[in-house]
Design a protein around this motif. Structure first.
Motif, short mmCIF file in Angstrom:
data_model
loop_
_atom_site.label_atom_id
_atom_site.label_comp_id
_atom_site.label_asym_id
_atom_site.label_seq_id
_atom_site.Cartn_x
_atom_site.Cartn_y
_atom_site.Cartn_z
N GLY A 252 37.89 29.29 -13.02
CA GLY A 252 36.58 29.61 -13.18
C GLY A 252 35.82 28.83 -12.27
O GLY A 252 34.37 29.20 -12.17
N ASN A 253 36.40 27.96 -11.27
CA ASN A 253 35.47 27.33 -10.28
C ASN A 253 36.06 27.32 -9.15
O ASN A 253 36.88 26.32 -8.77
N VAL A 254 35.92 28.36 -8.35
CA VAL A 254 36.64 28.27 -7.03
C VAL A 254 36.49 27.25 -5.99
O VAL A 254 37.30 26.78 -5.37
N GLU B 81 42.92 24.25 1.40
CA GLU B 81 44.09 23.97 2.14
C GLU B 81 45.35 23.66 1.44
O GLU B 81 46.46 23.82 1.59
N ARG B 82 45.21 23.25 0.26
CA ARG B 82 46.37 23.03 -0.90
C ARG B 82 46.69 24.18 -1.34
O ARG B 82 48.14 24.37 -1.28
N VAL B 83 45.94 25.05 -1.44
CA VAL B 83 46.38 26.69 -1.94
C VAL B 83 47.04 27.24 -0.70
O VAL B 83 48.34 27.92 -0.85
N GLN B 84 46.68 26.92 0.60
CA GLN B 84 47.10 27.77 1.48
C GLN B 84 48.74 26.98 2.14
O GLN B 84 49.42 27.68 2.57
N SER B 85 48.58 25.82 1.54
CA SER B 85 50.30 25.06 1.93
C SER B 85 51.18 25.53 0.73
O SER B 85 52.31 25.46 1.42
N THR C 62 47.55 32.77 -3.34
CA THR C 62 46.22 32.93 -3.35
C THR C 62 45.33 32.75 -4.56
O THR C 62 45.80 32.38 -5.65
N LEU C 63 44.13 32.23 -4.41
CA LEU C 63 43.21 31.86 -5.32
C LEU C 63 42.21 33.15 -5.54
O LEU C 63 41.52 33.37 -5.00
N VAL C 64 41.94 33.29 -7.27
CA VAL C 64 41.20 34.30 -7.53
C VAL C 64 40.11 33.93 -8.60
O VAL C 64 40.74 32.91 -9.58
N ALA C 65 39.31 34.38 -8.76
CA ALA C 65 38.13 33.76 -9.68
C ALA C 65 38.37 34.42 -10.87
O ALA C 65 38.65 35.67 -11.12
#
Length: 108
Positions: free
Chosen positions: A71-73, A79-83, A88-91
């Protein structure tokens, strides 16, 4: 949100929901047993942060596609998600971007 997203994804013609849990520990155990192609993990999980759960999942299943929802992108370190690799991160909100992310990551 979790139940609605699960129902939406399960209704998709090419996606099968094989498990649903609100526990990070249980998610890691289920993934190790069921060996899914992809998972959706909420960043705001009780006890264990969803990003940490994703890191544990990556250690168990290196090729796993991981979609993190939040709920809070801005509150998540990109960088932690990319690692994480194939992640991927989605709202949170509209379930369609989650469905699209699952398809995209699963094709890699």
């Amino acid at each position: 949100y979790r139940r609605a997203l699960t129902a939406f994804l399960d209704a998709s013609f090419d996606l099968d929901v094989i498990a649903d849990t609100g526990s990070g520990e249980e998610a890691v155990a289920l993934a190790g047993h069921l060996r899914p192609d992809a998972v959706v993990v909420d960043v705001a999980m009780p006890v264990v942060n969803g990003v940490e759960v994703a890191e544990r999942l990556r250690a168990v299943l290196p090729e796993l596609a991981i979609v993190l929802v939040t709920g809070n992108v801005r509150g998540v370190d990109p960088e932690r998600v990319q690692s994480l690799g194939n992640a991927t991160l989605v709202a949170k909100g509209d379930p369609l971007p989650v469905e699209n992310a699952l398809r995209t990551l699963s094709r890699r």
